[in-house]
Motif scaffolding. Structure first.
Motif, PDB file in Angstrom:
ATOM      1  N   THR A 177       0.807  -1.206   0.000  1.00 50.26           N
ATOM      2  CA  THR A 177       0.000   0.000   0.000  1.00 50.26           C
ATOM      3  C   THR A 177       0.842   1.259   0.000  1.00 50.26           C
ATOM      4  O   THR A 177       0.319   2.343  -0.177  1.00 50.26           O
ATOM      5  N   PHE A 231      -5.377   2.112 -15.324  1.00 51.43           N
ATOM      6  CA  PHE A 231      -4.634   2.848 -14.290  1.00 51.43           C
ATOM      7  C   PHE A 231      -3.682   3.879 -14.870  1.00 51.43           C
ATOM      8  O   PHE A 231      -3.184   4.724 -14.149  1.00 51.43           O
ATOM      9  N   SER A 254      -9.162  -4.193  -9.251  1.00 53.84           N
ATOM     10  CA  SER A 254      -8.818  -3.576  -7.977  1.00 53.84           C
ATOM     11  C   SER A 254      -9.695  -2.350  -7.682  1.00 53.84           C
ATOM     12  O   SER A 254     -10.905  -2.470  -7.712  1.00 53.84           O
ATOM     13  N   ARG A 255      -9.133  -1.170  -7.452  1.00 55.35           N
ATOM     14  CA  ARG A 255     -10.001  -0.011  -7.211  1.00 55.35           C
ATOM     15  C   ARG A 255     -10.905   0.215  -8.415  1.00 55.35           C
ATOM     16  O   ARG A 255     -12.005   0.726  -8.292  1.00 55.35           O
ATOM     17  N   LYS A 271     -13.839  -2.144  -8.133  1.00 62.74           N
ATOM     18  CA  LYS A 271     -14.884  -1.533  -7.299  1.00 62.74           C
ATOM     19  C   LYS A 271     -15.712  -0.605  -8.189  1.00 62.74           C
ATOM     20  O   LYS A 271     -16.946  -0.580  -8.139  1.00 62.74           O
ATOM     21  N   GLU A 296      -7.967  -5.947   4.065  1.00 65.34           N
ATOM     22  CA  GLU A 296      -8.308  -4.513   4.156  1.00 65.34           C
ATOM     23  C   GLU A 296      -9.729  -4.363   4.689  1.00 65.34           C
ATOM     24  O   GLU A 296     -10.613  -5.129   4.333  1.00 65.34           O
ATOM     25  N   ILE A 306      -9.509   1.521   4.569  1.00 67.15           N
ATOM     26  CA  ILE A 306      -9.633   2.059   3.203  1.00 67.15           C
ATOM     27  C   ILE A 306     -10.036   3.537   3.267  1.00 67.15           C
ATOM     28  O   ILE A 306      -9.570   4.354   2.469  1.00 67.15           O
ATOM     29  N   PHE A 345      -7.557   6.136   1.605  1.00 65.18           N
ATOM     30  CA  PHE A 345      -8.095   6.742   0.376  1.00 65.18           C
ATOM     31  C   PHE A 345      -9.341   7.558   0.712  1.00 65.18           C
ATOM     32  O   PHE A 345     -10.462   7.181   0.347  1.00 65.18           O
ATOM     33  N   TRP A 386     -12.122   8.241  -2.108  1.00 65.70           N
ATOM     34  CA  TRP A 386     -12.779   7.247  -2.963  1.00 65.70           C
ATOM     35  C   TRP A 386     -14.286   7.147  -2.725  1.00 65.70           C
ATOM     36  O   TRP A 386     -15.064   7.039  -3.651  1.00 65.70           O
ATOM     37  N   TRP A 419      -5.191  -9.507   0.835  1.00 68.56           N
ATOM     38  CA  TRP A 419      -5.613  -8.147   1.207  1.00 68.56           C
ATOM     39  C   TRP A 419      -7.042  -7.872   0.718  1.00 68.56           C
ATOM     40  O   TRP A 419      -7.802  -7.148   1.337  1.00 68.56           O
ATOM     41  N   HIS A 435      -2.166 -10.169  -7.016  1.00 69.96           N
ATOM     42  CA  HIS A 435      -3.143  -9.126  -7.339  1.00 69.96           C
ATOM     43  C   HIS A 435      -2.869  -8.532  -8.720  1.00 69.96           C
ATOM     44  O   HIS A 435      -1.988  -7.683  -8.862  1.00 69.96           O
TER      45      HIS A 435
HETATM   46  C1  GTR Z   1      -4.763  -0.875  -2.541  1.00 70.19           C
HETATM   47  C2  GTR Z   1      -6.096  -0.732  -1.876  1.00 70.19           C
HETATM   48  C3  GTR Z   1      -7.067  -1.735  -2.434  1.00 70.19           C
HETATM   49  C4  GTR Z   1      -7.021  -1.804  -3.937  1.00 70.19           C
HETATM   50  C5  GTR Z   1      -5.650  -1.574  -4.516  1.00 70.19           C
HETATM   51  C6  GTR Z   1      -5.588  -1.168  -5.982  1.00 70.19           C
HETATM   52  O1  GTR Z   1      -3.814  -0.051  -2.027  1.00 70.19           O
HETATM   53  O2  GTR Z   1      -5.915  -0.930  -0.511  1.00 70.19           O
HETATM   54  O3  GTR Z   1      -8.352  -1.458  -1.965  1.00 70.19           O
HETATM   55  O4  GTR Z   1      -7.916  -0.924  -4.487  1.00 70.19           O
HETATM   56  O5  GTR Z   1      -4.959  -0.577  -3.879  1.00 70.19           O
HETATM   57  O6  GTR Z   1      -6.473  -0.507  -6.501  1.00 70.19           O
HETATM   58  O7  GTR Z   1      -4.588  -1.493  -6.602  1.00 70.19           O
END
Ligand code: GTR
Length: 416
Positions: free
Chosen positions: A10, A132, A255-256, A259, A293, A298, A302, A305, A346, A396
């Protein structure tokens, strides 16, 4: 996993936070029933879901988790700035489109990149992917326009992080494999919509709707709400592109951004399939399990978010009026896919599985197939109903093996 590893993942050290990584440390919890209304009435028909329970469930997520769904923009224009019929050795048509929200061409704007297979009669089904990094990071094609936006770890005016260069931020996606299976890919950089920075996230899309000199209200959308809004705008463009089948479009994020894909699929019912890859806390993972997490963590890491109300549930997950299985259920009766990775603790792989599983009753109400398994499957055993799930070996990431599953799932769902 040790505290040090968590810190490495993180990029920050929170000495007070010790995540739960053992199943027997997960506290006892009970989940809200997706098929009982707030007034305590059982939901026994698709009509009652559509008219009562779905709207109230969505409103609970707006009020307590993601903030209010942003309205459609007052102004929008699509400028096609590149249209190359012989891209990728003739395999694809590449199209680059700038979506403007002001007549003056100021920010915000979205640079959307499309690859469409040349050997398939259109309109083709699409994957809409949120990225990203700038578009140049998903493929080595040198004609992809370089994004000059601020990027995490790069700052303003990014250096060339094309997918060839193994440089920071390159995040190649299997474009050829997607095209070979007869799908088109559309992708854009999430920072076009909202910079992923707690001090700057309101400069772009959110400034169209919020007074950004004032503090955000408790139910105002944050960055995830803005990114999801951007996905809807990209779909608005796809509706105008006769080579793309906007009615067979899968929204996908990792990941984010997984979501975000879930929130986009919940808020915009035009998406036929919603795919969340390793989305974890605030995505597919059940908040009440508190595994890996958790909500407090979170919100601390963040703060931009989610909506500010979500902070009310720091260390109080049981008080949340919803849990994330109900977010998955908001896709019903459309297809939804949740995916995990074995080493991605995580993100709580089991919590992600359980959210997909407990969305099942809403799918059954529509006569659609829930997850076809009761137990978490092995890594080589994807489970595909109208709800899909797999867990892949490894860490991840959004890997080519994940994409293979998504392509198979889309083939089945679209009857191809
Ligand atoms: C991390 C966060 C996760 C996830 C991740 C990402 O740091 O704790 O919730 O979203 O980032 O987006 O790569």
């Amino acid at each position: 996993m040790s505290m040090t590893t968590v810190a490495a993942l993180t990029g920050a050290v929170f000495l007070t936070f010790t995540p739960i990584y053992e199943e027997d440390e997960v506290p006892y919890y009970t989940l809200p029933d997706p098929l009982v209304t707030e007034a305590g009435e059982p939901v026994d028909s698709p009509e009652m879901w559509r008219e009562v329970r779905r709207p109230e469930t969505f409103a609970l997520f707006e009020e307590h988790v993601y903030g209010e769904w942003l309205p459609d923009p007052e102004y929008m224009r699509f400028d096609v700035v590149d249209d190359e019929p012989e891209a990728l050795d003739g395999k694809a048509t590449r199209r680059q489109v700038v979506i403007h929200f002001t007549e003056e061409d100021e920010r915000p704007s979205i640079e959307l990149l499309l690859y469409l297979p040349n050997d398939v009669e259109g309109p083709v089904p699409m994957f809409l992917h949120l990225s990203f990094w700038g578009n140049q990071a998903i493929h080595e094609d040198p004609e992809i326009r370089l994004s000059e936006r601020w990027m995490r770890g790069h700052g303003e005016g990014v250096e060339d992080n094309r997918a060839t260069e193994a440089s920071r931020g390159a995040s190649p996606q299997p474009v050829e494999a997607i095209l070979e299976r007869g799908y088109g890919l559309a992708s854009f950089y999430y920072g076009d919509v909202a910079l992923d920075d707690a001090d700057r996230y309101r400069e772009d899309a959110l400034s169209l709707f919020q007074d950004i000199d004032e503090e955000r209200g408790p139910t105002d959308a944050g960055a995830i709400g803005a990114w999801a809004w951007g996905l809807s705008r990209a779909l608005d463009y796809l509706e105008t592109d006769e080579d793309a089948d906007h009615e067979r479009t899968a929204v996908i994020g990792h990941s984010r951004l997984g979501k975000t894909a879930l929130w986009a699929g919940a808020g915009d019912e035009r998406f036929a399939i919603t795919i969340s890859n390793n989305s974890g806390c605030g995505g597919a993972a059940l908040s009440r399990r508190r595994f890996g997490e958790r909500v407090s963590r979170i919100n601390d890491s963040f703060p931009h978010w989610f909506c500010h109300n979500f902070r009310e549930y720091n260390e109080r997950e049981d008080a949340l009026p919803v849990d994330q299985h109900q977010l998955v259920a908001l896709m019903a009766p459309r297809a939804v896919y949740v995916a995990s990775a074995t080493e991605d603790e995580w993100a709580d792989p089991r919590g992600e599985f359980l959210a997909a599983y407990h969305a099942g009753p809403v799918y059954e109400l529509f006569g659609e197939s829930p997850l076809p398994v009761d137990e978490m499957p092995e890594p080589t055993q994807p489970a595909h109903g109208t709800v899909g799930y797999h867990i892949r070996d490894g860490g991840h990431s959004l890997a080519p093996e994940d994409w293979e599953q998504y392509l198979d799932f889309a083939d089945t769902y679209f009857g191809r």
